[in-house]
Design a protein around this motif. Structure first.
Motif, short mmCIF file in Angstrom:
data_model
loop_
_atom_site.label_atom_id
_atom_site.label_comp_id
_atom_site.label_asym_id
_atom_site.label_seq_id
_atom_site.Cartn_x
_atom_site.Cartn_y
_atom_site.Cartn_z
N SER A 25 0.85 -1.20 0.00
CA SER A 25 0.00 0.00 0.00
C SER A 25 0.88 1.24 0.00
O SER A 25 2.06 1.20 0.37
CB SER A 25 -0.94 0.04 1.22
OG SER A 25 -0.21 0.24 2.41
N SER A 26 0.28 2.33 -0.43
CA SER A 26 0.95 3.63 -0.38
C SER A 26 -0.10 4.70 -0.09
O SER A 26 -1.23 4.61 -0.56
CB SER A 26 1.67 3.94 -1.69
OG SER A 26 0.74 4.12 -2.75
N GLN A 27 0.29 5.68 0.70
CA GLN A 27 -0.58 6.82 1.00
C GLN A 27 0.23 8.10 0.82
O GLN A 27 1.25 8.28 1.47
CB GLN A 27 -1.10 6.76 2.44
CG GLN A 27 -1.94 5.56 2.80
CD GLN A 27 -2.29 5.57 4.28
OE1 GLN A 27 -2.16 6.57 4.97
NE2 GLN A 27 -2.74 4.43 4.78
N PHE A 28 -0.25 8.96 -0.07
CA PHE A 28 0.37 10.27 -0.25
C PHE A 28 -0.56 11.30 0.37
O PHE A 28 -1.68 11.49 -0.10
CB PHE A 28 0.61 10.54 -1.73
CG PHE A 28 1.69 9.69 -2.33
CD1 PHE A 28 3.01 10.10 -2.29
CD2 PHE A 28 1.38 8.47 -2.92
CE1 PHE A 28 4.02 9.31 -2.84
CE2 PHE A 28 2.37 7.68 -3.47
CZ PHE A 28 3.70 8.10 -3.43
N ARG A 29 -0.08 11.97 1.39
CA ARG A 29 -0.94 12.86 2.17
C ARG A 29 -0.70 14.32 1.84
O ARG A 29 -0.58 15.17 2.73
CB ARG A 29 -0.74 12.58 3.66
CG ARG A 29 -1.06 11.13 4.04
CD ARG A 29 -0.91 10.91 5.53
NE ARG A 29 -1.29 9.55 5.91
CZ ARG A 29 -1.45 9.15 7.17
NH1 ARG A 29 -1.26 10.00 8.16
NH2 ARG A 29 -1.78 7.90 7.44
N ARG A 97 3.64 12.86 5.44
CA ARG A 97 3.34 13.26 4.06
C ARG A 97 3.21 12.05 3.14
O ARG A 97 2.55 12.13 2.11
CB ARG A 97 4.44 14.20 3.54
CG ARG A 97 4.60 15.46 4.37
CD ARG A 97 3.38 16.37 4.26
NE ARG A 97 3.50 17.55 5.11
CZ ARG A 97 2.94 17.66 6.30
NH1 ARG A 97 2.21 16.67 6.80
NH2 ARG A 97 3.09 18.76 7.03
N VAL A 98 3.84 10.95 3.49
CA VAL A 98 3.74 9.74 2.68
C VAL A 98 4.00 8.52 3.56
O VAL A 98 4.81 8.57 4.49
CB VAL A 98 4.76 9.78 1.50
CG1 VAL A 98 6.19 9.91 2.01
CG2 VAL A 98 4.62 8.55 0.61
N VAL A 99 3.27 7.44 3.27
CA VAL A 99 3.45 6.17 3.97
C VAL A 99 3.57 5.07 2.92
O VAL A 99 2.67 4.88 2.09
CB VAL A 99 2.26 5.85 4.90
CG1 VAL A 99 2.55 4.57 5.69
CG2 VAL A 99 1.99 7.01 5.85
N LEU A 100 4.69 4.37 2.93
CA LEU A 100 4.92 3.25 2.02
C LEU A 100 5.05 1.98 2.84
O LEU A 100 5.88 1.91 3.76
CB LEU A 100 6.20 3.48 1.20
CG LEU A 100 6.26 4.76 0.36
CD1 LEU A 100 7.62 4.89 -0.30
CD2 LEU A 100 5.14 4.79 -0.67
N ARG A 101 4.23 0.97 2.52
CA ARG A 101 4.21 -0.26 3.32
C ARG A 101 4.53 -1.48 2.47
O ARG A 101 4.03 -1.63 1.35
CB ARG A 101 2.84 -0.46 3.97
CG ARG A 101 2.49 0.54 5.06
CD ARG A 101 1.25 0.11 5.83
NE ARG A 101 0.91 1.05 6.90
CZ ARG A 101 0.02 2.02 6.79
NH1 ARG A 101 -0.65 2.17 5.65
NH2 ARG A 101 -0.22 2.84 7.80
#
Length: 263
Positions: A25-29, A97-101
């Motif tokens: 998963s990835s989240q760009f905030r 600002r970003v989460v890379l899992r």
């Protein structure tokens, strides 16, 4: 303060948990990347270029899109944290600002000054000078670029990432001190070879240290020769360290020096 050594260390931590692994998963905030999704794609490389950090992601899933790089710059406050999934974050979530899992770990970028996706990162960063921490660092090219404007103050030239990439405000004060050169001295009056060599040695020595030092002393009050020591005694001659402002790329920046040791 993040400089080339800090970014190199961050890339090393990220590489250990991301490189060669698939993102689940990835989240760009940030608004500009709110819809970006890199899940299901492989991280093929993590690398630093001066003060810039790149996470190269392949087009591992058919239809997922072209290969891209997650480009970040820490600026003043940014940091990348790496930890096993489920561990409590060390900064508030609203600053992420970003989460890379991956399946086992997550990399979280907090307070990043720059965060973007680049299709051709090498072209985007082609303006940078030789990277002081690169295995193939081009010493002669760095000297050539620094010498191109002989009237520029050497303290300003050291901060110009177009000339040589990696030195920041801390190292430029320390480099000038150790070379016994006033930061305001014109580049044309400076022996650039030894200054470039010292820059590379200092960044290389600190690239994986938890506490940056230019003196060899890692105690909190003994790490620096002049940086942050305004009004304190020079460790060599006991003259009071001075602080001033010097115009560099990006505006005026603080500079520290010893008025007796540096000429």
């Amino acid at each position: 303060m993040p400089e080339g050594d800090t970014v190199y260390a961050a890339a090393s931590r990220l590489r250990a948990v991301l490189e060669g692994r698939r993102l689940v998963s990835s989240q760009f905030r940030i608004p500009s990347l709110a819809t970006a999704d890199l899940s299901g794609r492989d991280v093929v490389a993590v690398r630093s270029r001066g003060k810039h950090l790149l996470i190269d992601v392949d087009e591992s899933t058919p239809g997922a899109g072209d290969a891209v790089s997650v480009h970040s710059h820490l600026k003043m406050e940014g940091v990348w944290h790496v930890h096993p999934i489920g561990r409590r974050w060390r900064r508030p979530a609203y600053r992420a600002r970003v989460v890379l899992r991956t399946e086992t770990h997550e990399a979280v970028g907090f307070d990043l000054g720059i965060l973007e996706l680049l299709a051709d990162p090498d072209a985007a960063l082609a303006y940078l000078g030789p990277d002081l921490l690169a295995d193939d660092f081009d010493r002669d090219e760095a000297i050539r670029r620094l010498a191109a404007d002989p009237d520029q103050p050497v303290g300003a030239a050291l901060l110009d990432q177009r000339l040589m990439a990696g030195v920041g405000n801390v190292f430029r004060s320390e480099i000038c001190y150790l070379r016994k050169v006033l930061p305001t001295r014109p580049v044309g009056e400076v022996d650039l070879g030894p200054m470039v060599d010292l820059s590379r040695r200092l960044l290389w020595a600190n690239r994986l240290r938890s506490a940056r030092t230019t003196t060899g002393n890692t105690s909190p009050n003994g790490r620096m020769w002049v940086y942050g020591r305004q009004g304190q005694l020079c460790r060599r001659c006991a003259t009071l360290i001075k602080r001033g402002e010097l115009v560099s790329t990006g505006g005026e920046r603080s500079i520290y020096w010893c008025p007796r040791c540096q000429t």
